[in-house]
Design a protein around this motif. Sequence first.
Motif, PDB file in Angstrom:
ATOM      1  N   TRP A   1       0.864  -1.157  -0.045  1.00 19.81           N
ATOM      2  CA  TRP A   1       0.138   0.034  -0.091  1.00 19.81           C
ATOM      3  C   TRP A   1       0.771   1.371  -0.157  1.00 19.81           C
ATOM      4  O   TRP A   1       0.464   2.165  -0.621  1.00 19.81           O
ATOM      5  CB  TRP A   1      -0.916   0.108   1.285  1.00 19.81           C
ATOM      6  CG  TRP A   1      -2.095  -1.224   1.203  1.00 19.81           C
ATOM      7  CD1 TRP A   1      -2.570  -1.752   0.098  1.00 19.81           C
ATOM      8  CD2 TRP A   1      -2.833  -1.612   2.119  1.00 19.81           C
ATOM      9  NE1 TRP A   1      -3.568  -2.637   0.244  1.00 19.81           N
ATOM     10  CE2 TRP A   1      -3.792  -2.404   1.660  1.00 19.81           C
ATOM     11  CE3 TRP A   1      -3.076  -1.169   3.458  1.00 19.81           C
ATOM     12  CZ2 TRP A   1      -4.728  -3.158   2.210  1.00 19.81           C
ATOM     13  CZ3 TRP A   1      -3.775  -1.813   4.349  1.00 19.81           C
ATOM     14  CH2 TRP A   1      -4.864  -2.910   4.071  1.00 19.81           C
ATOM     15  N   LEU A   2       1.965   1.371   0.594  1.00 16.95           N
ATOM     16  CA  LEU A   2       2.797   2.732   0.862  1.00 16.95           C
ATOM     17  C   LEU A   2       3.182   2.998  -0.386  1.00 16.95           C
ATOM     18  O   LEU A   2       3.077   4.112  -0.736  1.00 16.95           O
ATOM     19  CB  LEU A   2       3.857   2.296   1.718  1.00 16.95           C
ATOM     20  CG  LEU A   2       3.437   2.559   3.330  1.00 16.95           C
ATOM     21  CD1 LEU A   2       4.500   2.181   4.360  1.00 16.95           C
ATOM     22  CD2 LEU A   2       2.839   3.804   3.707  1.00 16.95           C
ATOM     23  N   PRO A   3       3.946   2.009  -1.338  1.00 13.56           N
ATOM     24  CA  PRO A   3       4.376   2.611  -2.603  1.00 13.56           C
ATOM     25  C   PRO A   3       3.180   2.892  -3.450  1.00 13.56           C
ATOM     26  O   PRO A   3       3.439   4.174  -4.270  1.00 13.56           O
ATOM     27  CB  PRO A   3       5.218   1.124  -3.211  1.00 13.56           C
ATOM     28  CG  PRO A   3       5.255   0.386  -2.012  1.00 13.56           C
ATOM     29  CD  PRO A   3       4.307   0.718  -1.229  1.00 13.56           C
ATOM     30  N   LEU A   4       1.859   2.235  -3.378  1.00 11.86           N
ATOM     31  CA  LEU A   4       0.787   2.750  -4.438  1.00 11.86           C
ATOM     32  C   LEU A   4       0.313   4.076  -3.887  1.00 11.86           C
ATOM     33  O   LEU A   4      -0.085   4.795  -4.949  1.00 11.86           O
ATOM     34  CB  LEU A   4      -0.271   1.713  -4.054  1.00 11.86           C
ATOM     35  CG  LEU A   4      -0.039   0.235  -4.801  1.00 11.86           C
ATOM     36  CD1 LEU A   4      -1.134  -0.729  -4.657  1.00 11.86           C
ATOM     37  CD2 LEU A   4       0.468   0.328  -6.366  1.00 11.86           C
ATOM     38  N   ALA A   5       0.113   4.318  -2.679  1.00  8.33           N
ATOM     39  CA  ALA A   5      -0.050   5.461  -1.969  1.00  8.33           C
ATOM     40  C   ALA A   5       0.821   6.610  -2.575  1.00  8.33           C
ATOM     41  O   ALA A   5       0.509   7.737  -3.020  1.00  8.33           O
ATOM     42  CB  ALA A   5      -0.366   5.678  -0.763  1.00  8.33           C
ATOM     43  N   TRP A   6       2.086   6.398  -2.356  1.00  8.82           N
ATOM     44  CA  TRP A   6       2.986   7.342  -2.627  1.00  8.82           C
ATOM     45  C   TRP A   6       3.015   7.597  -4.364  1.00  8.82           C
ATOM     46  O   TRP A   6       3.311   8.760  -4.925  1.00  8.82           O
ATOM     47  CB  TRP A   6       4.451   6.698  -2.568  1.00  8.82           C
ATOM     48  CG  TRP A   6       5.514   7.681  -2.806  1.00  8.82           C
ATOM     49  CD1 TRP A   6       6.308   7.771  -3.963  1.00  8.82           C
ATOM     50  CD2 TRP A   6       6.027   9.080  -2.042  1.00  8.82           C
ATOM     51  NE1 TRP A   6       7.182   8.803  -3.898  1.00  8.82           N
ATOM     52  CE2 TRP A   6       7.119   9.379  -2.583  1.00  8.82           C
ATOM     53  CE3 TRP A   6       5.645   9.151  -0.758  1.00  8.82           C
ATOM     54  CZ2 TRP A   6       7.660  10.519  -2.081  1.00  8.82           C
ATOM     55  CZ3 TRP A   6       6.475  10.468  -0.109  1.00  8.82           C
ATOM     56  CH2 TRP A   6       7.195  11.118  -0.805  1.00  8.82           C
ATOM     57  N   ALA A   7       2.799   6.805  -5.083  1.00  9.27           N
ATOM     58  CA  ALA A   7       2.650   6.976  -6.678  1.00  9.27           C
ATOM     59  C   ALA A   7       1.352   7.353  -7.193  1.00  9.27           C
ATOM     60  O   ALA A   7       0.999   7.651  -8.330  1.00  9.27           O
ATOM     61  CB  ALA A   7       3.121   5.520  -7.338  1.00  9.27           C
ATOM     62  N   GLY A   8       0.272   7.558  -6.255  1.00 11.13           N
ATOM     63  CA  GLY A   8      -0.996   8.034  -6.546  1.00 11.13           C
ATOM     64  C   GLY A   8      -1.783   7.049  -7.337  1.00 11.13           C
ATOM     65  O   GLY A   8      -2.530   7.233  -8.122  1.00 11.13           O
ATOM     66  N   GLN A   9      -1.633   5.642  -7.081  1.00 11.68           N
ATOM     67  CA  GLN A   9      -2.247   4.737  -7.795  1.00 11.68           C
ATOM     68  C   GLN A   9      -3.612   4.400  -6.967  1.00 11.68           C
ATOM     69  O   GLN A   9      -3.688   3.508  -6.462  1.00 11.68           O
ATOM     70  CB  GLN A   9      -1.529   3.532  -7.976  1.00 11.68           C
ATOM     71  CG  GLN A   9      -0.183   3.777  -8.938  1.00 11.68           C
ATOM     72  CD  GLN A   9      -0.384   4.189 -10.320  1.00 11.68           C
ATOM     73  OE1 GLN A   9      -1.240   3.435 -10.948  1.00 11.68           O
ATOM     74  NE2 GLN A   9       0.191   5.233 -10.681  1.00 11.68           N
ATOM     75  N   THR A  10      -4.444   5.322  -7.200  1.00 17.28           N
ATOM     76  CA  THR A  10      -5.889   5.139  -6.438  1.00 17.28           C
ATOM     77  C   THR A  10      -6.708   3.691  -6.788  1.00 17.28           C
ATOM     78  O   THR A  10      -7.050   2.699  -5.934  1.00 17.28           O
ATOM     79  CB  THR A  10      -6.783   6.362  -6.799  1.00 17.28           C
ATOM     80  OG1 THR A  10      -6.110   7.281  -6.493  1.00 17.28           O
ATOM     81  CG2 THR A  10      -8.101   6.164  -6.083  1.00 17.28           C
ATOM     82  N   GLU A  11      -6.759   3.429  -8.285  1.00 15.11           N
ATOM     83  CA  GLU A  11      -7.232   2.288  -8.756  1.00 15.11           C
ATOM     84  C   GLU A  11      -6.640   1.081  -8.181  1.00 15.11           C
ATOM     85  O   GLU A  11      -7.429   0.188  -7.503  1.00 15.11           O
ATOM     86  CB  GLU A  11      -7.601   2.221 -10.107  1.00 15.11           C
ATOM     87  CG  GLU A  11      -8.278   3.170 -10.629  1.00 15.11           C
ATOM     88  CD  GLU A  11      -7.492   4.412 -11.266  1.00 15.11           C
ATOM     89  OE1 GLU A  11      -6.412   4.579 -10.376  1.00 15.11           O
ATOM     90  OE2 GLU A  11      -7.873   5.170 -11.907  1.00 15.11           O
ATOM     91  N   ALA A  12      -5.667   0.988  -8.060  1.00 17.28           N
ATOM     92  CA  ALA A  12      -4.627  -0.317  -7.535  1.00 17.28           C
ATOM     93  C   ALA A  12      -4.745  -0.378  -6.106  1.00 17.28           C
ATOM     94  O   ALA A  12      -4.722  -1.297  -5.618  1.00 17.28           O
ATOM     95  CB  ALA A  12      -3.308  -0.084  -8.088  1.00 17.28           C
ATOM     96  N   LEU A  13      -4.711   0.826  -5.437  1.00 18.66           N
ATOM     97  CA  LEU A  13      -4.895   0.795  -3.897  1.00 18.66           C
ATOM     98  C   LEU A  13      -6.166   0.196  -3.515  1.00 18.66           C
ATOM     99  O   LEU A  13      -6.423  -0.679  -2.745  1.00 18.66           O
ATOM    100  CB  LEU A  13      -5.058   2.369  -3.478  1.00 18.66           C
ATOM    101  CG  LEU A  13      -3.467   2.823  -2.893  1.00 18.66           C
ATOM    102  CD1 LEU A  13      -3.718   4.119  -2.453  1.00 18.66           C
ATOM    103  CD2 LEU A  13      -3.228   1.807  -1.533  1.00 18.66           C
ATOM    104  N   ALA A  14      -7.359   0.800  -4.397  1.00 20.64           N
ATOM    105  CA  ALA A  14      -8.795   0.269  -3.797  1.00 20.64           C
ATOM    106  C   ALA A  14      -9.000  -1.276  -4.044  1.00 20.64           C
ATOM    107  O   ALA A  14      -9.366  -1.860  -3.130  1.00 20.64           O
ATOM    108  CB  ALA A  14      -9.884   0.838  -4.661  1.00 20.64           C
ATOM    109  N   PHE A  15      -8.472  -1.824  -5.038  1.00 21.12           N
ATOM    110  CA  PHE A  15      -8.560  -3.344  -5.286  1.00 21.12           C
ATOM    111  C   PHE A  15      -7.366  -4.029  -4.577  1.00 21.12           C
ATOM    112  O   PHE A  15      -7.622  -5.124  -4.257  1.00 21.12           O
ATOM    113  CB  PHE A  15      -8.536  -3.507  -7.072  1.00 21.12           C
ATOM    114  CG  PHE A  15      -9.574  -2.902  -7.761  1.00 21.12           C
ATOM    115  CD1 PHE A  15     -11.047  -3.538  -7.568  1.00 21.12           C
ATOM    116  CD2 PHE A  15      -9.388  -1.781  -8.458  1.00 21.12           C
ATOM    117  CE1 PHE A  15     -12.244  -3.249  -8.247  1.00 21.12           C
ATOM    118  CE2 PHE A  15     -10.608  -1.285  -9.127  1.00 21.12           C
ATOM    119  CZ  PHE A  15     -11.954  -1.966  -8.999  1.00 21.12           C
TER     120      PHE A  15
END
Length: 221
Positions: free
Chosen positions: A163-177
Amino acid sequence: MTATRPEPAGESFAELLGGRRAALDATLGPLAFGIAFVAGDRSIEWGAGAAVAVTVVIGVWRVLRGDKLGAVLVGLLGVVVAALIALYTDRPEAFFLIRIATNAASALAWAVSIVLRWPLLGVVVGGVLGQRSSWRRDPALLRAYSRASWIWVMQYVVRLAVWLPLAWAGQTEALAFSFVALTWPVVAACLAVSWYVMRRSLPEDHPGLRHPVIKTAPAEV
């Protein structure tokens, strides 16, 4: 003398540590946010509204089924605050920050509890069994609870690593799923693996979780 193996405690683990059902409920808000965010042409308003609406519906259903209103309101409050953070910052990935922070805090709390020889798995299971702290005077139980508690630390660490790398990269869709993929399936696996570790850590002749073999002092882990 025939050895008595520990009693199955999977249901106790599930109930006391949130359980599969609660973990499944916890994924629906983030999932609704992600779906509405994409469907609404990356609209934070759509995502936030959908997450709150879905959580309200789930909460009403749970209350009607007899769940405690306080627990339902706490879950709803978390989603509302997450939605407000995303709207205020105008960053959709901010919706997930509270959940990321609570996982980081949980990983730290579980790890510290093991170091202090008060493993949280023992605290929780001992509490539901009405043992208070008597399990700590059983060297085998203390050791088993400590080893099994590391499984719970690892589940939080795994989530943070994703989650931390996805949040840092702003990957909202990937975070949600990824919240769906790394919540209820991981909790179910964690319950099973931690119980397996418990069983493997106890001696063959140990009478089980409900029957601590009391010693005069806690064992070294």
